[in-house]
Enzyme design. Structure first.
Site, short mmCIF file in Angstrom:
data_model
loop_
_atom_site.label_atom_id
_atom_site.label_comp_id
_atom_site.label_asym_id
_atom_site.label_seq_id
_atom_site.Cartn_x
_atom_site.Cartn_y
_atom_site.Cartn_z
N ASP A 67 0.84 -1.19 0.00
CA ASP A 67 0.00 0.00 0.00
C ASP A 67 0.88 1.25 0.00
O ASP A 67 2.05 1.18 0.35
CB ASP A 67 -1.00 0.02 1.17
CG ASP A 67 -0.34 -0.19 2.50
OD1 ASP A 67 -0.97 -0.75 3.40
OD2 ASP A 67 0.84 0.22 2.66
N ASP A 69 1.56 5.23 0.94
CA ASP A 69 1.24 6.36 1.81
C ASP A 69 1.93 7.61 1.29
O ASP A 69 3.10 7.56 0.90
CB ASP A 69 1.73 6.07 3.23
CG ASP A 69 1.00 4.88 3.85
OD1 ASP A 69 -0.24 4.86 3.76
OD2 ASP A 69 1.66 3.99 4.38
N ASP A 150 8.01 6.11 13.39
CA ASP A 150 8.49 5.13 14.36
C ASP A 150 9.96 4.71 14.17
O ASP A 150 10.80 4.96 15.04
CB ASP A 150 7.55 3.91 14.45
CG ASP A 150 7.15 3.32 13.11
OD1 ASP A 150 7.67 3.78 12.08
OD2 ASP A 150 6.33 2.39 13.09
P1 ATP Z 1 3.11 -2.11 6.42
O1 ATP Z 1 2.11 -1.35 5.60
O2 ATP Z 1 3.96 -3.06 5.67
O3 ATP Z 1 2.52 -2.68 7.64
P2 ATP Z 1 4.09 0.49 7.04
O4 ATP Z 1 5.43 0.95 7.58
O5 ATP Z 1 3.67 1.08 5.75
O6 ATP Z 1 4.17 -1.07 6.98
P3 ATP Z 1 1.70 1.61 8.13
O7 ATP Z 1 0.95 1.19 9.32
O8 ATP Z 1 1.08 1.55 6.79
O9 ATP Z 1 3.03 0.75 8.15
O10 ATP Z 1 2.22 3.09 8.43
C1 ATP Z 1 2.78 3.94 7.43
C2 ATP Z 1 3.90 4.77 8.05
O11 ATP Z 1 3.37 5.59 9.11
C3 ATP Z 1 5.02 3.97 8.71
O12 ATP Z 1 5.98 3.54 7.78
C4 ATP Z 1 5.56 4.96 9.70
O13 ATP Z 1 6.40 5.90 9.08
C5 ATP Z 1 4.31 5.69 10.17
N1 ATP Z 1 3.72 5.06 11.36
C6 ATP Z 1 2.78 4.10 11.41
N2 ATP Z 1 2.47 3.76 12.66
C7 ATP Z 1 3.23 4.54 13.45
C8 ATP Z 1 3.36 4.69 14.86
N3 ATP Z 1 2.65 3.94 15.68
N4 ATP Z 1 4.24 5.62 15.32
C9 ATP Z 1 4.94 6.38 14.47
N5 ATP Z 1 4.87 6.28 13.15
C10 ATP Z 1 4.03 5.39 12.63
MG MG Z 2 1.76 0.85 4.84
#
Ligand code: ATP
Ligand code: MG
Length: 431
Positions: A67, A69, A150
Site C-alpha cells: 500500500d 502512503d 516510528d
Molecule cells: P506495512 O504497511 O507493511 O505494515 P508500514 O510501515 O507502511 O508497513 P503503516 O501502518 O502503513 O506501516 O504506516 C505507514 C507509516 O506511518 C510507517 O511507515 C511509519 O512511518 C508511520 N507510522 C505508522 N504507525 C506509526 C506509529 N505507531 N508511530 C509512528 N509512526 C508510525
Molecule cells: Mg503501509
C-alpha cells in the site's frame, strides 16, 4: 525541494542531522501510478508531497509494496478539493483517503511529535495518564514529520518528480545494515505509543531484520503498556501480525519477548500443550501458503484456532456441571469471547463464523446417518472441515475422522450411501 537542518547533536545517531538526498536503488515503476499521480497533483498545487513509509522501505528491499502512503504539507481540508474522490477519515489521525486510478492512497499531513511540542496543545495532542498519545493531530513541517515516525527504515521520503529519496535519520544505512531502530529515545517513543513494540517485532519478522540494541533493550521495560491500548487498535495489530505470509515468525518474535500474553492472554496458558501449539503452527503455515497463492484468508479461522484450547477447557468445565455438550460449548464460547474483548476487539462478523466452526466440530465428530448430509451442506462446512483436518494433524481428535469426511465429499452417490450406512442411525459417527 527544501534541504534543512534540524537537531544539532550529530554524535547521536537517533537525532536528525541533515536531510540527505539519494537516487533510489529501485525502479520507480515498482511504485503505483495512482500514488505518484497524487503526489504530482499535490506538488502542482504548491504543496510538498512525498511517498513515504512502508512502500519506500519495501521497494528499497526489492519487495512489492502493498500500500502507498503519501505525506504532504497540505492540511486535510486543502487536500480534499484537489481530488474528485477523496474523503477525510480517522479520529486518532485525520487522514485523507484519495482514490486515484482505482487505487486507495492514504494522504497524511506532516505532523509533529508530542514530546517536541513546546506549546503542548492538548486539544491537538492528547496524552493519557500513562503517557500514551491518544490523539495526534498537530500538524508540523517535513523535519518534524520525519522524527515523529516510528523507525528509521520507515522514515524515508521519495519524491517521484525529482526521483530522489530524502533521508534525515540514516534510514538508508539501517536498511543496508538490516536494523530496526526507533527514531529518538526508546524510553520516550515506546511509552508514547507501545504499539510500536508490536510493529518492531512484526517488521523484524517480515524483513528478517535485527532490532537495534537500545530499541530492543526498551521492549521488556514497556511491553506492559500494551494493556492500555484500546481493544480495537490491538485487534488491527493482531490481524497484521497473523494475516500475512510471515505469521509464524511473528509468533516466534512475540514469544521470544514474552509479549503474546498481551494479545491473546487465554491462549498463552495453552501454548505449552503440544496439540494447541501444533494447531496454531499448522494454521499459520496454512495462512502463509494461501496468501502466497493469492487466496483469501479470514480472521475468523485463525481466531477459532487461537481460541479453541480455552474454549475446550471451558466446555469441559461446564460439562462437569452436567451441562450437555452443545450448551456447554455455547457457554464456553461466550466466556472466552467476553474475556478476550477486554484485550482485543472481536468484531461480530468474525465471531459469528468462528462460532459456526466450533459448533460444526461437534457435528463432524458425532455425525449420524440423519445429520451427515445436512452438515455437509452447511455453508461453513469447508472452514469447519479444514479446522477438523488441523485438529487431526495435531492429534486433537482420533485419527480417521477427517479422512471419512473427505471421502464423503468426493464419493460417488453409490459409495456415499455405503459411507452413510457405516454410520449409526443415532448420534455416533461410526459403528
Ligand atoms: P506495512 O504497511 O507493511 O505494515 P508500514 O510501515 O507502511 O508497513 P503503516 O501502518 O502503513 O506501516 O504506516 C505507514 C507509516 O506511518 C510507517 O511507515 C511509519 O512511518 C508511520 N507510522 C505508522 N504507525 C506509526 C506509529 N505507531 N508511530 C509512528 N509512526 C508510525
Ligand atoms: Mg503501509
Amino acid at each position: 525541494m527544501p534541504s534543512s537542518n534540524f537537531g544539532t547533536d550529530s554524535s547521536d545517531p537517533n537525532n536528525c542531522t541533515a536531510i540527505t538526498k539519494r537516487e533510489p536503488s529501485f525502479n520507480p515503476n515498482i511504485l503505483s501510478a495512482g500514488s505518484k499521480d497524487v503526489v504530482r497533483t499535490l506538488q502542482s498545487a504548491g504543496h510538498q508531497a512525498f511517498l513515504v513509509g512502508g512502500c519506500i522501505r519495501d521497494a528499497l528491499l526489492g519487495l512489492h509494496p502493498k500500500d502507498f502512503d503519501v505525506a504532504t504539507s497540505a492540511p486535510p481540508d486543502s487536500v480534499k478539493p484537489l481530488f474528485r474522490k477523496c474523503r477525510i477519515i480517522g479520529r486518532r489521525f485525520r487522514l485523507a483517503h484519495v482514490f486515484s486510478r482505482g487505487e486507495l492512497v492514504e494522504v497524511a499531513t506532516f505532523r509533529k511529535d508530542a514530546s517536541n511540542d513546546d506549546s503542548n496543545n492538548v486539544s491537538d495532542q492528547q496524552v493519557a495518564k500513562s503517557g500514551i498519545l491518544t490523539a495526534d493531530n498537530a500538524f508540523g513541517s517535513l523535519d518534524e514529520d520525519i522524527i515523529r515516525r516510528d523507525f528509521t527504515i520507515n522514515a524515508l521520503y521519495y519524491d517521484p518528480q525529482a526521483n530522489e529519496i530524502l533521508d534525515g535519520v540514516n534510514g538508508l544505512a539501517d536498511i543496508e545494515a538490516k536494523k530496526i531502530r526507533l527514531i529518538g529515545d526508546p524510553d520516550v517513543r515506546f511509552v508514547e505509543d507501545p504499539v510500536r513494540i508490536l510493529r518492531a517485532l512484526r517488521f523484524a519478522a517480515k524483513l528478517d531484520f535485527d532490532i537495534e540494541e537500545a530499541t530492543e533493550a526498551a521492549i521488556p521495560k514497556y511491553a506492559h503498556l500494551l494493556k492500555e491500548i484500546p481493544p480495537a487498535r490491538l485487534f488491527e495489530e493482531l490481524q497484521k501480525l497473523f494475516i500475512c505470509s510471515y505469521g509464524k515468525k511473528c509468533l516466534d518474535q512475540l514469544l521470544k519477548y514474552d509479549i503474546f500474553k498481551y494479545i491473546l492472554p487465554q491462549t498463552q496458558h495453552f501454548l505449552e500443550y503440544d496439540s494447541a501449539r501444533q494447531m496454531i503452527n499448522l494454521a499459520l503455515d496454512n495462512t502463509e501458503k494461501r496468501i502466497l497463492q493469492g487466496k483469501t484468508v479470514t480472521p475468523s479461522f485463525l481466531l477459532a484456532i487461537f481460541l479453541w484450547a480455552p474454549v475446550r477447557a471451558w466446555q469441559a468445565h461446564f460439562m462437569k456441571q452436567d451441562i450437555q455438550p452443545m450448551l456447554a460449548l455455547h457457554q464456553a464460547i461466550n466466556q472466552v469471547v467476553q474475556t478476550q474483548i477486554s484485550t482485543t476487539a472481536l468484531p461480530k462478523r468474525f465471531t459469528g463464523p468462528m462460532q459456526d466452526i466450533f459448533e460444526l466440530q461437534e457435528r463432524l465428530c458425532r455425525a449420524s446417518r440423519k445429520s451427515a448430509l445436512k452438515t455437509l451442506a452447511h455453508r461453513r462446512f469447508r472452514a469447519a472441515f479444514d479446522f477438523l483436518v488441523i485438529r487431526e494433524l495435531a492429534s486433537d481428535i482420533e485419527p480417521g475422522v477427517a479422512k471419512w469426511w473427505l471421502n464423503l465429499q468426493t464419493a460417488s452417490p453409490e459409495s456415499r450411501k455405503k459411507l452413510l450406512q457405516d454410520l449409526r442411525s443415532g448420534n455416533s459417527r461410526r459403528k
